[in-house]
Design a protein around this motif. Sequence first.
Motif, mmCIF file in Angstrom:
data_model
loop_
_atom_site.group_PDB
_atom_site.id
_atom_site.type_symbol
_atom_site.label_atom_id
_atom_site.label_comp_id
_atom_site.label_asym_id
_atom_site.label_seq_id
_atom_site.Cartn_x
_atom_site.Cartn_y
_atom_site.Cartn_z
ATOM 1 N N VAL A 72 1.325 -1.119 0.595
ATOM 2 C CA VAL A 72 -0.062 0.167 0.241
ATOM 3 C C VAL A 72 0.856 1.444 0.213
ATOM 4 N N ALA A 73 1.843 1.152 0.996
ATOM 5 C CA ALA A 73 2.786 2.670 1.076
ATOM 6 C C ALA A 73 3.650 2.808 -0.201
ATOM 7 N N THR A 74 3.974 1.419 -1.103
ATOM 8 C CA THR A 74 5.225 1.495 -2.144
ATOM 9 C C THR A 74 4.741 2.891 -3.735
ATOM 10 N N PRO A 75 3.170 2.850 -4.028
ATOM 11 C CA PRO A 75 2.685 3.629 -4.450
ATOM 12 C C PRO A 75 3.174 5.274 -3.673
ATOM 13 N N LEU A 76 3.141 5.298 -2.581
ATOM 14 C CA LEU A 76 2.876 6.757 -2.201
ATOM 15 C C LEU A 76 4.128 7.097 -1.883
ATOM 16 N N LEU A 77 5.227 6.592 -2.460
ATOM 17 C CA LEU A 77 6.500 7.316 -1.960
ATOM 18 C C LEU A 77 6.818 8.351 -2.769
ATOM 19 N N GLY A 78 6.976 8.411 -3.703
ATOM 20 C CA GLY A 78 6.567 9.889 -4.365
ATOM 21 C C GLY A 78 6.050 10.896 -3.847
ATOM 22 N N HIS A 79 4.910 10.389 -3.501
ATOM 23 C CA HIS A 79 3.737 11.464 -2.679
ATOM 24 C C HIS A 79 3.817 11.747 -1.237
ATOM 25 N N LEU A 80 4.557 11.115 0.165
ATOM 26 C CA LEU A 80 4.224 11.628 1.076
ATOM 27 C C LEU A 80 6.274 11.212 1.255
ATOM 28 N N ASP A 81 6.337 11.870 2.362
ATOM 29 C CA ASP A 81 7.063 11.676 3.288
ATOM 30 C C ASP A 81 7.418 10.603 3.871
ATOM 31 N N LEU A 82 8.532 10.515 3.617
ATOM 32 C CA LEU A 82 9.221 9.177 4.794
ATOM 33 C C LEU A 82 8.465 9.553 6.007
ATOM 34 N N ALA A 83 8.679 10.296 6.373
ATOM 35 C CA ALA A 83 7.917 10.252 8.011
ATOM 36 C C ALA A 83 6.084 10.038 8.342
ATOM 37 N N ASN A 84 6.082 9.679 7.395
ATOM 38 C CA ASN A 84 3.991 9.553 7.113
ATOM 39 C C ASN A 84 4.471 8.285 6.321
ATOM 40 N N ILE A 85 5.542 7.831 5.701
ATOM 41 C CA ILE A 85 5.286 6.172 5.325
ATOM 42 C C ILE A 85 4.907 5.843 6.373
ATOM 43 N N MET A 112 4.303 6.344 9.203
ATOM 44 C CA MET A 112 2.753 6.242 10.484
ATOM 45 C C MET A 112 2.544 5.260 9.919
ATOM 46 N N LEU A 113 2.244 5.100 8.748
ATOM 47 C CA LEU A 113 1.739 3.510 8.054
ATOM 48 C C LEU A 113 1.754 2.205 8.904
ATOM 49 N N PHE A 114 3.245 2.111 9.107
ATOM 50 C CA PHE A 114 4.215 1.472 9.878
ATOM 51 C C PHE A 114 3.668 0.885 11.039
ATOM 52 N N LEU A 115 3.914 2.273 11.875
ATOM 53 C CA LEU A 115 3.437 2.189 13.134
ATOM 54 C C LEU A 115 1.958 2.003 13.278
ATOM 55 N N LEU A 116 1.146 1.945 12.475
ATOM 56 C CA LEU A 116 -0.135 1.685 12.381
ATOM 57 C C LEU A 116 -0.191 0.458 12.604
ATOM 58 N N ALA A 117 0.101 -0.385 11.237
ATOM 59 C CA ALA A 117 0.270 -2.236 11.230
ATOM 60 C C ALA A 117 0.815 -2.150 12.667
ATOM 61 N N VAL A 118 1.502 -2.126 13.301
ATOM 62 C CA VAL A 118 2.095 -2.869 14.244
ATOM 63 C C VAL A 118 1.187 -2.162 15.773
ATOM 64 N N LEU A 119 0.773 -1.676 15.692
ATOM 65 C CA LEU A 119 -0.568 -0.683 16.364
ATOM 66 C C LEU A 119 -1.758 -2.082 15.877
ATOM 67 N N VAL A 120 -2.658 -1.913 15.064
ATOM 68 C CA VAL A 120 -3.971 -2.750 14.817
ATOM 69 C C VAL A 120 -2.906 -4.498 15.072
ATOM 70 N N ILE A 121 -1.657 -5.321 14.887
ATOM 71 C CA ILE A 121 -1.534 -6.381 15.345
ATOM 72 C C ILE A 121 -1.243 -6.167 16.611
ATOM 73 N N VAL A 147 10.699 -2.073 10.470
ATOM 74 C CA VAL A 147 11.867 -2.263 10.206
ATOM 75 C C VAL A 147 12.705 -2.271 9.143
ATOM 76 N N LEU A 148 12.904 -3.459 9.023
ATOM 77 C CA LEU A 148 13.500 -4.464 7.692
ATOM 78 C C LEU A 148 13.210 -3.927 6.674
ATOM 79 N N LEU A 149 10.998 -4.201 6.797
ATOM 80 C CA LEU A 149 10.615 -3.366 5.030
ATOM 81 C C LEU A 149 11.252 -2.083 4.515
ATOM 82 N N PHE A 150 11.023 -1.255 5.759
ATOM 83 C CA PHE A 150 11.024 -0.236 5.443
ATOM 84 C C PHE A 150 12.463 0.402 5.165
ATOM 85 N N ASP A 151 13.628 -0.151 5.569
ATOM 86 C CA ASP A 151 14.757 0.081 5.323
ATOM 87 C C ASP A 151 14.982 -0.392 3.836
#
Length: 490
Positions: free
Chosen positions: A12-25, A27-36, A53-57
């Motif tokens: 979901v976050a890959t198409p948004l790479l050019g449109h969102l800052d990395l700090a916002n991306i 947030m998406l991963f932290l949201l996923a951690v919270l849901v899990i 962390v690994l996928l973001f890197d």
Amino acid sequence: MTVVICIGTTLVATPLLGHLDLANIVMLFLLAVLVIAVKLGRNAAVLASILSVLLFDVFFVAPRFSLAVSDIQYLVTFAVMLVTGLTTAHFTSVLRQKALEAEQREQRTEGLYQLARQLAGTLTTEQVVEIAKGFVKEQLAAECAILVPDDLRKNLARTSPACSLPIESHLAKVALESGKLVRSDEMSGMGYAPLYLPLHASMRIRGVLAVRFADNSTEPSSDTISLLEALASLLAVALERLHYVEIAQATEVKMLTERLRSSILSALSHDLRTPLTAMVGLADSLFLIKPALPSAALETAQALHEQSARLAGMVGNLLDMARLNAGEVTLRREWQPLEEVVGAGIKLLGNALADHPVKVELPADLPLLEFDAVLVERVLCNLLENAAKYAPPHTSIELSAQRTGNTVAVMVKDRGIGFPEHRGDELFNMFVRGQAESGKPGVGLGLAICKAIVEAHGGHIHAENRPDGGACVTFTLPVGNPPVVEEEPA
């Protein structure tokens, strides 16, 4: 599921790479951690934090598709992202655990409430046992058994013979005597119930609750122990309530039985007294006929008189017993010496004591007593008549009195066969005789009348056997505060 969610977040976050800052991306991963963390728990959340962390890197930090980091500042990002994810996972899982515990406590509280409602409507001990078994099985997946002590509180017995739970009787008895929870993990490995909880009620311990869990290797938690203690308290209250209900019912039945018996005796006595009095009078009138009847007819008249008088005495006893039980007799208490009543009673018996010399021993300093002379005379007559009836001919009957504290004890002794063993108190019940098949006349009311009269005066009566042979009946009368009698001048 954790891996799928993390990969989905990356897609979901890959198409948004050019449109969102990395700090916002991030947030998406932290949201996923919270849901899990909320849905899958702590372990899954920790795994999600590391994968995020690994996928973001790999997919979002240059150079992409490698673990190399071109800018050292991203290491701080990774660290903060990992710590934030782990912290979120920890607190979320703690809250989730607290919510589960609160829900479990609510369920157990609701279960205890329903249990209390069910126990309030029980009518038998078997119903209490079945309700307890169902509660323990539903709430704790365990087995239980209720043990109640016998009358002497020396042995414990199962309330349900169909219960197959192995019980260690020694541990159960320790719990009953000490009033504390007894636990033995060694017994659980042998198949026995490891937990024994005393059933504390308001008056005393009513029994023991034995519990065995399905998984013997699992140590019960403090919440489980608290639940079992609450269960034991409710069971104790229910068993005590049933105990007093049984006592109340038995007492009510006994009262109704005694009332019915007294009513029947009173009715029969009133109906029989008149014809019996007439028979005694007619028998006496036969001796007054002029000219006198033949000797054979006079002997028949004498026998008729004796038997009618004896039957009239029995009917009188029945009527007196009915009145005493109904509480219709009013005591006419007067301060008087005991020796006058003793003398009147001996004189009244007359021929009944012809074959038995009576030895009277009354202390000279015996105080005045406040009693109903007619009723106490009846007590002495009944005791002396019983002694003469069962003692061998020409043996003496002893009547003595002595002061013991605040009472005066009056004793009537004989040289007969004595009373049956272990039946001292039973002999004072109505229609109970020392020898059921005895040929001596009587219906077993004499001692019952004596007991009722003595207890109405505030005294006590008991029977025992003399060590050297014979029987002894002792009754007491309270001394009270007798008036001072001044000596007359010589």
